[in-house]
Design a protein around this motif. Structure first.
Motif, PDB file in Angstrom:
ATOM      1  N   ILE A 150      16.157  58.038   9.341  1.00  0.00           N
ATOM      2  CA  ILE A 150      14.817  57.556   9.643  1.00  0.00           C
ATOM      3  C   ILE A 150      13.869  58.731   9.804  1.00  0.00           C
ATOM      4  O   ILE A 150      14.133  59.661  10.571  1.00  0.00           O
ATOM      5  N   ALA A 151      12.757  58.682   9.091  1.00  0.00           N
ATOM      6  CA  ALA A 151      11.663  59.636   9.279  1.00  0.00           C
ATOM      7  C   ALA A 151      10.465  58.861   9.821  1.00  0.00           C
ATOM      8  O   ALA A 151      10.292  57.670   9.526  1.00  0.00           O
ATOM      9  N   PRO A 152       9.620  59.491  10.624  1.00  0.00           N
ATOM     10  CA  PRO A 152       8.440  58.791  11.132  1.00  0.00           C
ATOM     11  C   PRO A 152       7.567  58.198  10.026  1.00  0.00           C
ATOM     12  O   PRO A 152       6.967  57.135  10.193  1.00  0.00           O
ATOM     13  N   ALA A 153       7.518  58.876   8.875  1.00  0.00           N
ATOM     14  CA  ALA A 153       6.754  58.401   7.723  1.00  0.00           C
ATOM     15  C   ALA A 153       7.264  59.141   6.491  1.00  0.00           C
ATOM     16  O   ALA A 153       8.027  60.115   6.597  1.00  0.00           O
ATOM     17  N   GLY A 212       7.750  61.653   3.625  1.00  0.00           N
ATOM     18  CA  GLY A 212       7.449  63.069   3.538  1.00  0.00           C
ATOM     19  C   GLY A 212       7.718  63.852   4.803  1.00  0.00           C
ATOM     20  O   GLY A 212       7.572  65.079   4.800  1.00  0.00           O
ATOM     21  N   GLN A 213       8.132  63.182   5.882  1.00  0.00           N
ATOM     22  CA  GLN A 213       8.420  63.883   7.121  1.00  0.00           C
ATOM     23  C   GLN A 213       9.929  64.052   7.302  1.00  0.00           C
ATOM     24  O   GLN A 213      10.725  63.392   6.632  1.00  0.00           O
ATOM     25  N   SER A 214      10.296  64.947   8.191  1.00  0.00           N
ATOM     26  CA  SER A 214      11.721  65.259   8.390  1.00  0.00           C
ATOM     27  C   SER A 214      12.445  64.054   8.988  1.00  0.00           C
ATOM     28  O   SER A 214      12.011  63.497   9.996  1.00  0.00           O
ATOM     29  N   PRO A 215      13.580  63.648   8.374  1.00  0.00           N
ATOM     30  CA  PRO A 215      14.315  62.488   8.885  1.00  0.00           C
ATOM     31  C   PRO A 215      15.293  62.861  10.000  1.00  0.00           C
ATOM     32  O   PRO A 215      15.672  64.019  10.162  1.00  0.00           O
ATOM     33  N   GLN A 216      15.688  61.851  10.740  1.00  0.00           N
ATOM     34  CA  GLN A 216      16.732  61.962  11.752  1.00  0.00           C
ATOM     35  C   GLN A 216      17.767  60.881  11.468  1.00  0.00           C
ATOM     36  O   GLN A 216      17.426  59.797  11.004  1.00  0.00           O
ATOM     37  N   VAL A 217      19.023  61.158  11.751  1.00  0.00           N
ATOM     38  CA  VAL A 217      20.095  60.196  11.517  1.00  0.00           C
ATOM     39  C   VAL A 217      20.498  59.584  12.854  1.00  0.00           C
ATOM     40  O   VAL A 217      20.780  60.302  13.821  1.00  0.00           O
ATOM     41  N   VAL A 218      20.501  58.254  12.911  1.00  0.00           N
ATOM     42  CA  VAL A 218      20.905  57.546  14.121  1.00  0.00           C
ATOM     43  C   VAL A 218      22.051  56.599  13.783  1.00  0.00           C
ATOM     44  O   VAL A 218      22.108  56.019  12.701  1.00  0.00           O
ATOM     45  N   THR A 251       0.931  56.333  11.460  1.00  0.00           N
ATOM     46  CA  THR A 251       0.456  55.068  10.905  1.00  0.00           C
ATOM     47  C   THR A 251       1.411  54.646   9.803  1.00  0.00           C
ATOM     48  O   THR A 251       1.812  55.460   8.973  1.00  0.00           O
ATOM     49  N   GLY A 252       1.774  53.382   9.804  1.00  0.00           N
ATOM     50  CA  GLY A 252       2.589  52.876   8.702  1.00  0.00           C
ATOM     51  C   GLY A 252       4.016  52.586   9.110  1.00  0.00           C
ATOM     52  O   GLY A 252       4.342  52.382  10.283  1.00  0.00           O
ATOM     53  N   TYR A 253       4.887  52.607   8.100  1.00  0.00           N
ATOM     54  CA  TYR A 253       6.280  52.212   8.279  1.00  0.00           C
ATOM     55  C   TYR A 253       7.190  53.433   8.409  1.00  0.00           C
ATOM     56  O   TYR A 253       6.928  54.470   7.795  1.00  0.00           O
ATOM     57  N   PRO A 254       8.270  53.310   9.163  1.00  0.00           N
ATOM     58  CA  PRO A 254       9.280  54.370   9.120  1.00  0.00           C
ATOM     59  C   PRO A 254       9.859  54.479   7.708  1.00  0.00           C
ATOM     60  O   PRO A 254       9.972  53.477   7.000  1.00  0.00           O
ATOM     61  N   ALA A 255      10.209  55.679   7.310  1.00  0.00           N
ATOM     62  CA  ALA A 255      10.909  55.886   6.034  1.00  0.00           C
ATOM     63  C   ALA A 255      12.408  55.824   6.329  1.00  0.00           C
ATOM     64  O   ALA A 255      12.937  56.667   7.045  1.00  0.00           O
ATOM     65  N   VAL A 256      13.076  54.796   5.779  1.00  0.00           N
ATOM     66  CA  VAL A 256      14.463  54.500   6.161  1.00  0.00           C
ATOM     67  C   VAL A 256      15.376  54.547   4.940  1.00  0.00           C
ATOM     68  O   VAL A 256      15.023  54.041   3.865  1.00  0.00           O
ATOM     69  N   ARG A 257      16.560  55.143   5.134  1.00  0.00           N
ATOM     70  CA  ARG A 257      17.653  55.045   4.163  1.00  0.00           C
ATOM     71  C   ARG A 257      18.912  54.606   4.905  1.00  0.00           C
ATOM     72  O   ARG A 257      19.119  54.968   6.071  1.00  0.00           O
ATOM     73  N   VAL A 258      19.755  53.865   4.215  1.00  0.00           N
ATOM     74  CA  VAL A 258      21.003  53.382   4.792  1.00  0.00           C
ATOM     75  C   VAL A 258      22.130  54.322   4.367  1.00  0.00           C
ATOM     76  O   VAL A 258      22.257  54.659   3.190  1.00  0.00           O
TER      77      VAL A 258
END
Length: 202
Positions: free
Chosen positions: A162-165, A167-173, A89-96
């Motif tokens: 990008i992390a699903p939310a 506090g969750q583990s991010p992935q780099v795309v 639920t909610g927004y992806p957690a994103v960093r550039v």
């Protein structure tokens, strides 16, 4: 006994048997079994590499960038690659990130009303989304390449973390063609939702 006659008979004997010895050697050499030829090793069959499913059970991918009149849109997909249903639920957690995977000073906004009002289908409030195995949720990332100050170098980026939310583990795309952020210093992100396609930016 005449030694001369004995010697003559020995020489004759040697001359008589020499051709037989030569023939025997030649026949023996011709009938020798050839060394076995090693069997040829068949070429290895080509193998396909399937990305491993992250520990969280979901894999995040970025689609092509759509562009029109300075507006940029890329679609994110979060695929349930695990064996159990996945809820978010909610927004992806994103960093550039830049080309060296270093974080950049870009503001990431929840929603994109401050950037555009022309994209529909992703502009609602966050809702719970449950993904059965093999299904995907979608979100979009929106930005502009506007340059408002010619004396300032326009910002470009290469990756999104990008992390699903939160506090969750991010992935780099890697973003197709990168992110040309101009001098805006911001981008907007929609909440996760069931798969839909955003309208073309205008």
């Amino acid at each position: 006994m005449n030694l001369a006659s004995v010697g003559t008979r020995r020489v004759a004997s040697i001359r008589l048997f020499s051709p037989l010895i030569l023939i025997t050697v030649l026949v023996t050499g011709c009938t020798k079994s050839p060394a076995p030829t090693p069997a040829a090793t068949p070429p290895a069959a080509p193998t396909s590499v399937t990305p491993a499913c992250p520990e969280a059970g979901v894999m995040i991918e970025s689609g092509p960038v759509e562009a029109a009149m300075g507006l940029r849109v890329t679609r994110l997909e979060m695929i349930n690659c695990g064996n159990d249903p996945y809820q978010v639920t909610g927004y992806p957690a994103v960093r550039v990130l830049d080309a060296e995977h270093k974080p950049m000073a870009i503001d990431v906004l929840d929603g994109f009303s401050a950037i555009t009002s022309s994209i529909t289908g992703f502009d609602g409030a966050p809702k719970p989304v449950e993904l059965p195995p093999g299904q995907a949720a979608a979100a979009v990332v929106v930005w502009r390449n506007t340059v408002t100050d010619a004396s300032v170098t326009a910002t470009t980026a290469t990756y999104l973390e990008i992390a699903p939310a939160d506090g969750q583990s991010p992935q780099v795309v890697a973003v197709d063609g990168g992110l040309d952020l101009g001098t805006t210093g911001r981008l907007g992100v929609s909440p996760w939702t069931l798969p839909k396609g955003p309208s073309s930016p205008r």
